[in-house]
Design a protein around this motif. Structure first.
Motif, PDB file in Angstrom:
ATOM      1  N   VAL A   1      28.399  39.703  -2.906  1.00 39.51           N
ATOM      2  CA  VAL A   1      27.913  40.341  -1.883  1.00 39.51           C
ATOM      3  C   VAL A   1      28.295  39.164  -0.902  1.00 39.51           C
ATOM      4  CG1 VAL A   1      25.366  40.103  -1.771  1.00 39.51           C
ATOM      5  CG2 VAL A   1      25.994  40.208  -4.466  1.00 39.51           C
ATOM      6  N   GLY A   2      27.805  40.214   0.049  1.00 35.80           N
ATOM      7  CA  GLY A   2      27.327  39.598   1.788  1.00 35.80           C
ATOM      8  C   GLY A   2      29.123  40.394   2.473  1.00 35.80           C
ATOM      9  N   GLY A   3      29.948  41.160   2.065  1.00 39.12           N
ATOM     10  CA  GLY A   3      30.752  41.449   2.162  1.00 39.12           C
ATOM     11  C   GLY A   3      32.007  41.033   3.718  1.00 39.12           C
ATOM     12  N   LYS A   4      32.054  39.752   3.557  1.00 42.63           N
ATOM     13  CA  LYS A   4      32.849  39.232   3.608  1.00 42.63           C
ATOM     14  C   LYS A   4      34.196  39.139   2.534  1.00 42.63           C
ATOM     15  CE  LYS A   4      31.649  35.059   5.626  1.00 42.63           C
ATOM     16  NZ  LYS A   4      31.708  32.798   5.436  1.00 42.63           N
ATOM     17  N   THR A   5      35.300  39.487   3.070  1.00 40.43           N
ATOM     18  CA  THR A   5      36.613  39.442   2.442  1.00 40.43           C
ATOM     19  C   THR A   5      37.654  39.163   3.259  1.00 40.43           C
ATOM     20  OG1 THR A   5      37.890  41.449   3.388  1.00 40.43           O
ATOM     21  CG2 THR A   5      35.640  42.147   2.253  1.00 40.43           C
ATOM     22  N   GLY A   6      39.234  38.504   3.158  1.00 42.88           N
ATOM     23  CA  GLY A   6      39.677  37.972   3.363  1.00 42.88           C
ATOM     24  C   GLY A   6      41.028  37.354   2.208  1.00 42.88           C
ATOM     25  N   VAL A   7      42.399  37.053   2.822  1.00 42.79           N
ATOM     26  CA  VAL A   7      43.544  36.130   2.223  1.00 42.79           C
ATOM     27  C   VAL A   7      43.345  34.966   3.109  1.00 42.79           C
ATOM     28  CG1 VAL A   7      43.902  39.056   0.926  1.00 42.79           C
ATOM     29  CG2 VAL A   7      44.937  37.448   3.467  1.00 42.79           C
ATOM     30  N   ASP A   8      44.441  34.050   2.596  1.00 43.62           N
ATOM     31  CA  ASP A   8      44.732  33.102   2.764  1.00 43.62           C
ATOM     32  C   ASP A   8      46.175  32.789   3.264  1.00 43.62           C
ATOM     33  OD1 ASP A   8      42.547  32.003   0.815  1.00 43.62           O
ATOM     34  OD2 ASP A   8      44.035  31.140  -0.379  1.00 43.62           O
ATOM     35  N   LEU A   9      46.392  31.894   4.357  1.00 44.17           N
ATOM     36  CA  LEU A   9      47.730  32.150   4.527  1.00 44.17           C
ATOM     37  C   LEU A   9      48.192  30.801   4.028  1.00 44.17           C
ATOM     38  CD1 LEU A   9      47.203  33.148   8.906  1.00 44.17           C
ATOM     39  CD2 LEU A   9      47.788  34.526   6.812  1.00 44.17           C
ATOM     40  N   PRO A  10      49.261  30.221   4.649  1.00 43.06           N
ATOM     41  CA  PRO A  10      50.017  28.839   3.802  1.00 43.06           C
ATOM     42  C   PRO A  10      49.144  27.845   5.089  1.00 43.06           C
ATOM     43  CG  PRO A  10      51.824  30.357   4.833  1.00 43.06           C
ATOM     44  CD  PRO A  10      50.717  31.204   4.772  1.00 43.06           C
ATOM     45  N   GLN A  11      48.516  28.180   6.396  1.00 45.58           N
ATOM     46  CA  GLN A  11      47.946  27.279   6.296  1.00 45.58           C
ATOM     47  C   GLN A  11      46.342  27.110   5.965  1.00 45.58           C
ATOM     48  OE1 GLN A  11      49.607  29.930   7.868  1.00 45.58           O
ATOM     49  NE2 GLN A  11      50.355  29.186  10.246  1.00 45.58           N
ATOM     50  N   GLY A  12      45.774  27.414   5.538  1.00 43.98           N
ATOM     51  CA  GLY A  12      44.769  27.565   4.821  1.00 43.98           C
ATOM     52  C   GLY A  12      44.038  28.381   4.262  1.00 43.98           C
ATOM     53  N   LYS A  13      42.901  28.640   3.322  1.00 43.55           N
ATOM     54  CA  LYS A  13      42.302  28.932   3.087  1.00 43.55           C
ATOM     55  C   LYS A  13      41.268  30.491   4.362  1.00 43.55           C
ATOM     56  CE  LYS A  13      39.644  29.166  -0.521  1.00 43.55           C
ATOM     57  NZ  LYS A  13      39.509  29.851  -1.754  1.00 43.55           N
ATOM     58  N   ASN A  14      41.328  31.474   3.435  1.00 42.04           N
ATOM     59  CA  ASN A  14      40.902  32.791   4.304  1.00 42.04           C
ATOM     60  C   ASN A  14      40.860  32.688   5.529  1.00 42.04           C
ATOM     61  OD1 ASN A  14      39.663  33.535   1.386  1.00 42.04           O
ATOM     62  ND2 ASN A  14      37.251  31.505   2.169  1.00 42.04           N
ATOM     63  N   LEU A  15      41.730  32.377   6.424  1.00 43.72           N
ATOM     64  CA  LEU A  15      41.535  32.396   7.766  1.00 43.72           C
ATOM     65  C   LEU A  15      42.653  34.013   8.280  1.00 43.72           C
ATOM     66  CD1 LEU A  15      44.229  29.360   7.792  1.00 43.72           C
ATOM     67  CD2 LEU A  15      42.174  29.963   8.212  1.00 43.72           C
ATOM     68  N   VAL A  16      43.254  34.959   7.218  1.00 41.63           N
ATOM     69  CA  VAL A  16      42.672  36.243   7.877  1.00 41.63           C
ATOM     70  C   VAL A  16      41.725  37.242   7.085  1.00 41.63           C
ATOM     71  CG1 VAL A  16      44.304  38.501   8.446  1.00 41.63           C
ATOM     72  CG2 VAL A  16      44.971  36.362   7.794  1.00 41.63           C
ATOM     73  N   GLY A  17      40.975  38.573   7.272  1.00 40.58           N
ATOM     74  CA  GLY A  17      39.859  38.989   7.122  1.00 40.58           C
ATOM     75  C   GLY A  17      38.918  39.534   7.827  1.00 40.58           C
ATOM     76  N   ALA A  18      38.216  40.330   7.203  1.00 40.97           N
ATOM     77  CA  ALA A  18      37.078  41.286   7.312  1.00 40.97           C
ATOM     78  C   ALA A  18      35.894  41.720   6.864  1.00 40.97           C
ATOM     79  CB  ALA A  18      38.247  42.715   7.903  1.00 40.97           C
ATOM     80  N   PHE A  19      35.025  42.133   7.770  1.00 38.68           N
ATOM     81  CA  PHE A  19      33.489  42.172   6.850  1.00 38.68           C
ATOM     82  C   PHE A  19      34.056  43.548   6.883  1.00 38.68           C
ATOM     83  CE2 PHE A  19      32.072  38.603   9.883  1.00 38.68           C
ATOM     84  CZ  PHE A  19      31.159  38.060   9.160  1.00 38.68           C
ATOM     85  N   LYS A  20      33.682  43.617   5.441  1.00 35.72           N
ATOM     86  CA  LYS A  20      33.770  45.028   4.447  1.00 35.72           C
ATOM     87  C   LYS A  20      32.606  45.260   4.065  1.00 35.72           C
ATOM     88  CE  LYS A  20      34.698  49.387   3.374  1.00 35.72           C
ATOM     89  NZ  LYS A  20      35.292  50.206   3.655  1.00 35.72           N
ATOM     90  N   GLN A  21      31.379  46.219   3.950  1.00 39.44           N
ATOM     91  CA  GLN A  21      30.524  45.846   3.192  1.00 39.44           C
ATOM     92  C   GLN A  21      31.035  46.910   1.987  1.00 39.44           C
ATOM     93  OE1 GLN A  21      27.861  44.239   3.592  1.00 39.44           O
ATOM     94  NE2 GLN A  21      27.964  44.174   5.816  1.00 39.44           N
ATOM     95  N   PRO A  22      30.733  46.697   0.690  1.00 36.93           N
ATOM     96  CA  PRO A  22      30.607  47.834  -0.482  1.00 36.93           C
ATOM     97  C   PRO A  22      29.391  48.464  -0.424  1.00 36.93           C
ATOM     98  CG  PRO A  22      29.378  46.068  -0.726  1.00 36.93           C
ATOM     99  CD  PRO A  22      29.356  45.026   0.392  1.00 36.93           C
ATOM    100  N   ALA A  23      30.032  49.484  -0.994  1.00 34.57           N
ATOM    101  CA  ALA A  23      28.545  50.627  -1.062  1.00 34.57           C
ATOM    102  C   ALA A  23      27.891  50.272  -2.267  1.00 34.57           C
ATOM    103  CB  ALA A  23      29.718  52.040  -1.522  1.00 34.57           C
ATOM    104  N   ILE A  24      28.343  49.489  -3.774  1.00 37.93           N
ATOM    105  CA  ILE A  24      27.870  48.993  -4.549  1.00 37.93           C
ATOM    106  C   ILE A  24      28.293  47.714  -5.201  1.00 37.93           C
ATOM    107  CG2 ILE A  24      28.676  50.540  -5.887  1.00 37.93           C
ATOM    108  CD1 ILE A  24      26.386  51.077  -6.939  1.00 37.93           C
ATOM    109  N   VAL A  25      27.704  46.867  -5.757  1.00 33.97           N
ATOM    110  CA  VAL A  25      28.039  45.795  -6.527  1.00 33.97           C
ATOM    111  C   VAL A  25      27.391  46.162  -8.151  1.00 33.97           C
ATOM    112  CG1 VAL A  25      28.120  43.584  -6.364  1.00 33.97           C
ATOM    113  CG2 VAL A  25      28.322  43.983  -4.546  1.00 33.97           C
TER     114      VAL A  25
END
Ligand SMILES: NC(=O)c1ccc[n+]([C@@H]2O[C@H](COP(=O)([O-])OP(=O)(O)OC[C@H]3O[C@@H](n4cnc5c(N)ncnc54)[C@H](O)[C@@H]3O)[C@@H](O)[C@H]2O)c1
Ligand SMILES: [Zn+2]
Length: 529
Positions: A303-327
């Motif tokens: 819930v909330g639309g935050k998405t992303g992945v980790d880099l070796p340097q740290g967590k969730n350092l690359v990402g985008a807001f992407k709202q789901p159509a339904i959960v």
């Protein structure tokens, strides 16, 4: 040990309404065990039902039936086809309803007679005019069958009846939480047996691709609709990275997934974060649906639309807001979730209680775990309450320009703990340690009472979560990792601090020495380890 108990599904109804045929099919579709009470009695007694009737009398049979009912009532996750009169006995019904969802199958008398024609084993139908007999019996029992929700089977295939039962089970206690965001809104569905209806609930009529991990795929991949690519990634936070994103892009292109398609995330927060990032970026963005299968992903990540992945340097350092159509949060999936993962999810529920739902926090202070694992109906309100906290915060601040940062309570510590441990500590476990550390920091700086950290520690420990930072994670390394977080937030380490249960705030104004002291203080002493 697993994290959840499932209610039984109990089929009742007159003979010839299809309880056994439909029950078998339903069990197969839902991955449950099937039990037919008549067959169980026959197997135990060694005689057929009609022979028991003939030789011992109906009363003896009813006693055998009652014993079976009491016994099955103590079990979980069965599909139970009951003998025609079993559920008409109020003791039996009471027992099986306690832990079961009851559905009564009905059919037209003509159809019942047709279905039973030639069946000489039915003790109540060995009469000269079976149609008259059926009509009389149906009338006599109508009021008692009428107490249960009914599904008519006349003129329908067993597959259709099974579909209708699944739909009934899903709709009858479904909770829909609407979430608004700057581009529109979506619903979070929290209920039972929703994944078997994935195409109907998620599709929006568009072609889909389902992304899952190897564990979830093994359990629930069969709910992936026909002709839909199922893309399976390795499980675990260590795969929440750009390599995995690239393999998913490749699979999507290979499967011919175009801009009109929907990407469905079927799994925990790791799958949701990666698949959401893919959905945000593949062909500049395609429709996205979340099917969270961990407690953590249900109450938080989906819930909330935050998405992303980790880099070796740290967590969730690359990402985008992407709202789901339904959960689509299908609580029945929690039955296969390992207990440690279930507990990890409870850490985020505690977090949400601390942020804005004191009653949720108090409830967790008194919940019995893990001896009495909750049944889904008990869990549903807990999940809904926790999601509501997140929903309210993200609605007020969709892009995290202000208040939304409170959701990171405990997370400045947690992300550092995860990273320094090489992601061997679960996110939820790190959150548990982080919540205690954040409270200890708040107490040290004089924002909350000296007793609050102990109280938070007690709730988490009661839920079976680790509350102290392992001794092999050096405070210095943890602080350094927290400073990677710092780059993200304009040069200041930011913390969420607690004044009281339900009262938290964000601040950048925390001396590093205090943080270091808390890290030392919260660490398991080496000899304790
Ligand atoms: N986007 C957000 O707002 C947000 C919020 C909180 C957490 N997160 C992210 O979520 C991730 C953690 O999510 P998680 O705790 O769900 O971890 P996870 O996705 O790794 O799932 C935990 C484990 O459980 C298995 N699993 C999942 N569902 C199962 C089921 N029903 N039955 C059996 N096994 C099952 C998975 O294969 C995995 O091994 C972290 O990466 C965290 O950063 C994101
Ligand atoms: Zn979290």
């Amino acid at each position: 040990m697993r994290g959840m108990n499932l209610p039984n599904i109990v089929l009742t109804g007159f003979m010839g309404t299809g309880k056994t045929t439909v029950g078998r099919l339903l069990a197969e579709r839902l991955g449950l065990k099937f039990v037919d009470t008549d067959l169980l009695i026959e197997a135990r007694d060694g005689r057929s039902v009609s022979n028991i009737f003939r030789e011992a009398g109906e009363e003896v049979f009813r006693r055998l039936e009652a014993a079976v009912a009491q016994e099955l009532a103590e079990e979980h996750g069965l599909v139970i086809a009951t003998g025609g009169r079993l559920m008409l006995d109020s003791q039996n019904a009471l027992a099986l309803q306690k832990n079961g969802r009851v559905v009564c199958l009905v059919a037209e008398p003509e159809e019942i007679v047709r279905r039973l024609a030639g069946d000489t084993q039915r003790p109540l139908l060995n009469v000269s005019d079976p149609k008259k007999q059926v009509n009389q019996l149906l009338q006599a029992r109508a009021a008692r069958y009428g107490r249960f929700p009914q599904i008519t089977t006349s003129g329908k295939s067993p597959e259709t009846v099974a579909d209708e039962i699944i739909r009934y089970l899903g709709e009858s206690n479904l909770i829909r939480l609407p979430v608004t965001h700057p581009q529109g809104s979506y619903d979070v569905l929290v209920g039972e047996w929703l994944l078997p209806r994935l195409a109907e609930l998620a599709g929006g009529g568009k072609p889909m691709a389902v992304v899952t991990d190897e564990n979830v795929g093994a359990e629930y991949g069969r709910f992936c609709p026909p002709n839909t690519p199922l893309i399976t990634i390795p499980a675990g936070e260590q795969h929440k990275n750009l390599e995995t994103v690239r393999t998913i892009y490749n699979a999507l292109i290979e499967a011919g997934i175009d801009r009109n398609s929907t990407i469905v995330a079927l799994g925990g927060g790791v799958v949701g974060d990666i698949a959401g990032f893919v959905a945000a970026t593949y062909l500049r963005g395609v429709r996205f649906v979340q099917c969270p299968t961990t407690l953590l992903a249900m109450v938080d990540a989906s819930v909330g639309g935050k998405t992303g992945v980790d880099l070796p340097q740290g967590k969730n350092l690359v990402g985008a807001f992407k709202q789901p159509a339904i959960v689509i949060a299908d609580l029945t999936t929690l039955v296969t979730l390992p207990l440690a993962e279930f507990r990890a999810g409870l850490a985020e529920v505690v977090k949400h209680g601390l942020i804005a739902a004191p009653s949720l926090f108090f409830r967790l202070e008194n919940i019995d775990l893990p001896e009495n694992l909750p049944l889904i109906p008990d869990l549903q309100s807990l999940v809904v309450r926790a999601i509501t906290v997140k929903r309210n915060v993200v609605q007020a601040d969709p892009f995290e320009t202000g208040r939304r940062a409170v959701l990171n309570l405990g997370h400045t510590f947690a992300h550092a703990i995860e990273q320094v441990s090489g992601y061997t500590i679960r996110h939820g476990e790190a959150v548990a340690m982080g919540l205690v550390a954040a409270a200890a920091l708040s107490a040290k700086l004089g924002f909350c009472s000296a007793t609050l950290p102990g109280r938070i520690m007690a709730v988490l420990a009661r839920l079976g979560l680790p509350v102290r930072i392992p001794a092999d994670l050096s405070p210095k390394a943890l602080l350094a990792a927290m400073n990677t977080d710092k780059k993200r937030v304009r040069g200041q380490m930011r913390f969420v601090l607690v004044r009281d249960v339900g009262d938290v705030f964000v601040t950048g104004d925390v001396p590093e020495t205090a943080v270091l002291q808390v890290l030392h203080q919260q660490q398991i002493a080496r000899d304790e380890n």
